[in-house]
Design an enzyme around this catalytic site. Sequence first.
Site, PDB file in Angstrom:
ATOM      1  N   SER A  13      74.043  43.444  36.493  1.00 53.78           N
ATOM      2  CA  SER A  13      73.442  41.932  36.576  1.00 53.78           C
ATOM      3  C   SER A  13      71.833  42.070  36.079  1.00 53.78           C
ATOM      4  CB  SER A  13      73.573  41.441  38.088  1.00 53.78           C
ATOM      5  OG  SER A  13      72.914  42.503  38.875  1.00 53.78           O
ATOM      6  N   CYS A  14      71.207  43.196  36.344  1.00 53.71           N
ATOM      7  CA  CYS A  14      69.757  43.348  36.097  1.00 53.71           C
ATOM      8  C   CYS A  14      69.679  44.940  35.338  1.00 53.71           C
ATOM      9  CB  CYS A  14      69.108  43.212  36.936  1.00 53.71           C
ATOM     10  SG  CYS A  14      67.240  43.312  36.761  1.00 53.71           S
ATOM     11  N   PRO A  15      69.582  44.894  33.966  1.00 59.63           N
ATOM     12  CA  PRO A  15      68.826  43.920  32.904  1.00 59.63           C
ATOM     13  C   PRO A  15      70.003  42.925  32.541  1.00 59.63           C
ATOM     14  CG  PRO A  15      68.984  45.949  31.983  1.00 59.63           C
ATOM     15  CD  PRO A  15      69.140  46.492  33.575  1.00 59.63           C
TER      16      PRO A  15
END
Lengths: 77, 390
Positions: A13-15
Amino acid sequence: MGKRIVVDARGSSCPGPIVELSKAYRNAAVGDVIELWATDPGVKADTQAWAEKTKNKIESIKEDQDKIIIVIDIENR
Amino acid sequence: MEKIVIVGGGAGGLILANSLDPKKFDITVIDKSPITIFQPAYLYIAFKGAHANITKPIRSILKKGRKFIEEEVIKIDLEERKVYTKNNSYSYDKLVIATGTITDTSKMKGLKEINDQFGDYHTNIENAQKVWKSLNNFKGGSLIIGMSSPICKCPPSPLEGAFLAEEFINKKGLKNKSKITFFTPYPRAYPSEPINEVIEPLLKSRNINIMTFFDLDYIDTEKKTIYSIEGDEISYDLPIIIPPCVGVNIEYNPSNVLDEDRFIKADKYTMQINGFDDAYAIGDATNIATAKSGVTAHLEAKVLANRLNGIDDKFNGRTNCPFDVGYGKGTFVIGSYTQPVVKYPPTRIKHMMKKVMQLIYWQSLKGTFDFAFDIFFKMTDPEKLNKKYK
């Protein structure tokens, strides 16, 4: 007929899945199909914006039990 | 006595070595360099011309009872349980890889040339000093700050560079003669939406132009233009571009423990290397989908120390990345595997906390401030903060 490239970005999800998608796009050619698998719900809007930006076509967005599957026709590279 | 070999003398490796009891374990740290570096200070060398002493001998940080071997590791054989340096080999009962990352300018055409000329603030002290020199030689025009994909460590740092470059140019009176552009492969300035809601208005208020979906393809140094794979281009007078980061050049057996960027495939909760119950990887060296930062290395080292002591501890993916937004203000990117990033507004106090961290860094590697970190991490628990900042 181009190749079909599966990009498994589940759990990211992140990045985020967009970087995974972009990595595949770097090595793709016109006629290829990228199938992006992701779990982050933000991926739908982000991929739509990405496709608009890069002038590629989203063929379908589907959800199965454990993932979102977005199929993108590479029309511009 | 169980023999623990730790490859790498950065934050993760040293915190782990100092957290284990030498009466219980035979602890050895191996690193090719005799010094350890406080890498977050590269930013301040690059954009503030800081002269702070940011290195210390590894031996001075390791507490009593831990061994240090200054040799370059060239091969790690996980099947044979052996670490090879140029002239020696070392066997282990448990292995921890904490080798960090290196930047790679060979991946995009033109990147090496502009990196040699203008520097960057992720590689080493010399490159950071080059950025400071380039900034001071800048007389106005197009200043570009950007990051290259796929992996960039310390997610806030590309934007920190943009904020600090703007502050520098503004204070120098060059703002009217300059255009500052920040580019990123992500769909927004900061990839995670809640903190982007805080950051993007700040960028706009300082007239920093944002180019999203700009995944660096190549640079034409004659035309002084940067091209993206999405088909955009920007011309530059001063480009400060962070090269992609990759895992270090160590050969592994089996080679499939590495991903295509040479990061080690490890479990995100236990840091155990896939397929091995006696080998672990922590910090920047892993492919774990969390921020590559000192805080992550610190927290992973503490969890692993517990696990090596037989406690079933798990890393929760907690991030706590300091984010300097210029003019003496800062925030933190705080989240975890289960909590979205907090929409945490910048303040002067948060910036001061980042500065304090620099002052206590060396002692924190020895575990001196563990009690304070425990209190801090509890106070800034993302679940708690997410209820407060919506």
